[in-house]
Design a protein around this motif. Sequence first.
Motif, PDB file in Angstrom:
ATOM      1  N   ARG A 124      27.932  77.777   2.112  1.00 55.58           N
ATOM      2  CA  ARG A 124      27.645  79.008   1.375  1.00 55.58           C
ATOM      3  C   ARG A 124      27.034  80.052   2.304  1.00 55.58           C
ATOM      4  O   ARG A 124      26.366  79.719   3.285  1.00 55.58           O
ATOM      5  CB  ARG A 124      26.706  78.707   0.202  1.00 55.58           C
ATOM      6  N   ASN A 125      27.238  81.301   1.957  1.00 52.69           N
ATOM      7  CA  ASN A 125      26.780  82.396   2.816  1.00 52.69           C
ATOM      8  C   ASN A 125      25.267  82.416   3.007  1.00 52.69           C
ATOM      9  O   ASN A 125      24.765  82.867   4.044  1.00 52.69           O
ATOM     10  CB  ASN A 125      27.228  83.749   2.253  1.00 52.69           C
ATOM     11  N   GLU A 217      37.156  84.165  -0.803  1.00 52.17           N
ATOM     12  CA  GLU A 217      35.852  84.501  -1.391  1.00 52.17           C
ATOM     13  C   GLU A 217      34.796  84.617  -0.299  1.00 52.17           C
ATOM     14  O   GLU A 217      33.816  83.876  -0.262  1.00 52.17           O
ATOM     15  CB  GLU A 217      35.462  83.454  -2.430  1.00 52.17           C
ATOM     16  N   ASP A 219      32.598  86.741   0.074  1.00 50.52           N
ATOM     17  CA  ASP A 219      31.297  87.182  -0.414  1.00 50.52           C
ATOM     18  C   ASP A 219      30.410  86.009  -0.811  1.00 50.52           C
ATOM     19  O   ASP A 219      29.200  86.164  -1.012  1.00 50.52           O
ATOM     20  CB  ASP A 219      31.469  88.116  -1.619  1.00 50.52           C
ATOM     21  N   LYS A 220      31.025  84.801  -0.887  1.00 47.81           N
ATOM     22  CA  LYS A 220      30.271  83.621  -1.309  1.00 47.81           C
ATOM     23  C   LYS A 220      30.252  82.513  -0.251  1.00 47.81           C
ATOM     24  O   LYS A 220      29.247  81.812  -0.102  1.00 47.81           O
ATOM     25  CB  LYS A 220      30.874  83.040  -2.598  1.00 47.81           C
ATOM     26  N   TYR A 221      31.397  82.359   0.453  1.00 50.07           N
ATOM     27  CA  TYR A 221      31.532  81.196   1.327  1.00 50.07           C
ATOM     28  C   TYR A 221      31.912  81.599   2.748  1.00 50.07           C
ATOM     29  O   TYR A 221      32.599  82.595   2.971  1.00 50.07           O
ATOM     30  CB  TYR A 221      32.589  80.242   0.768  1.00 50.07           C
TER      31      TYR A 221
END
Length: 372
Positions: A124-125, A217, A219-221
Amino acid sequence: MKVMKKAIATGLAFTLAAGTLVGCGGGDSSADTKYELTVSGIGGSLNWLPVYIAEEKGWFEEEGLAIEDALFTNGPVQMESLSSDGWDIGCTGIGGVFAGVLGYDAKILGSSNTDDGTQYVFTRNDSDIVKAGQGNNSINDEIYGSAETWKGKSILCNTGSVTQYVLVKMLEGFGLTQDDVEFVAMDPATAYSAFIAGEGDACVLTGSGGTFKMLEETDKYTAAASGPLVDSGLMCSFVANKNSYADEEKYEAMKIFMKVYFETMDWMKENPDETVTYCVDMNDENGSTMTEDTARKYVEADTYYTLDEAVAMMEDKAEGTDMSVMENNMTDVLDFFISVGNYTEADREKFAGHVDSKLLKEVQEGAGTQAE
């Protein structure tokens, strides 16, 4: 013109003798057919795509070869059908290669494409792995994290698989082993679902499903590592039923199959848009819907070899060894599977000598003659 297609095998009890393979397509072969061949593969896979395209184009029939498909869900199940001589030649990944050679004395006839472009390690980011940045891994500076941030992390990953191999290779670059993390055994589809639901600190995925969804994605991962980044050397290959390989007529049929297969891969490189359309259609028929955008990424994820490249891998020696480049790459992966208990040291010795370049060299020589 459609060929007969055998149904996808979904369980270990699958056998040809029991009649569980059934025709699911039309059956109109060329009147000029000289040879017949049953070809196995993994439904929807990149190394099956050239077969699918050549069938749709009628290129096998033009060469006098009638193809019957035997599609499976994974390599080990695919190889199990060799116990009943279920097929003649197969397209498979490294897991299928080992199962075929060590379980059924199958011959390895060459490789078709790299097989590491869809394998990714995600986190995750907001993870401290991402915050540690890049440049701390001895294998590749683009890999995220550090030994300190990876140590003790919970990682969702399929056990005894190429995804585990990629994970272990990544950890080695940090000076870590699998014992330094919490390994949670899950198949890729389950790992994907669990990870997006909040489980685990990282997950290792492969294939055309969760991998590309997670890559989108951003922005999430974060893709912390991948097969190419860890230099996994994984590839898809052709294996032959030892009984079929020893049969003169089947051997000649395999040469035609290989000729058409590699010519189809050349066509694919020159016609990328049409190749993507065929990939979408293939997956639709296989029951796994894929958008055109995802199919394009899928097709571009790995590299198809030319005939000359495939032969060279079987003929050229790997640096510092007596093995070919191809056999050396495979033996490195086998050593990993031995280390995690899937195979034994005796299997390493048993595996040696199963790479046979004779057939593919004859295809190459025939192609050179035609070019002249």
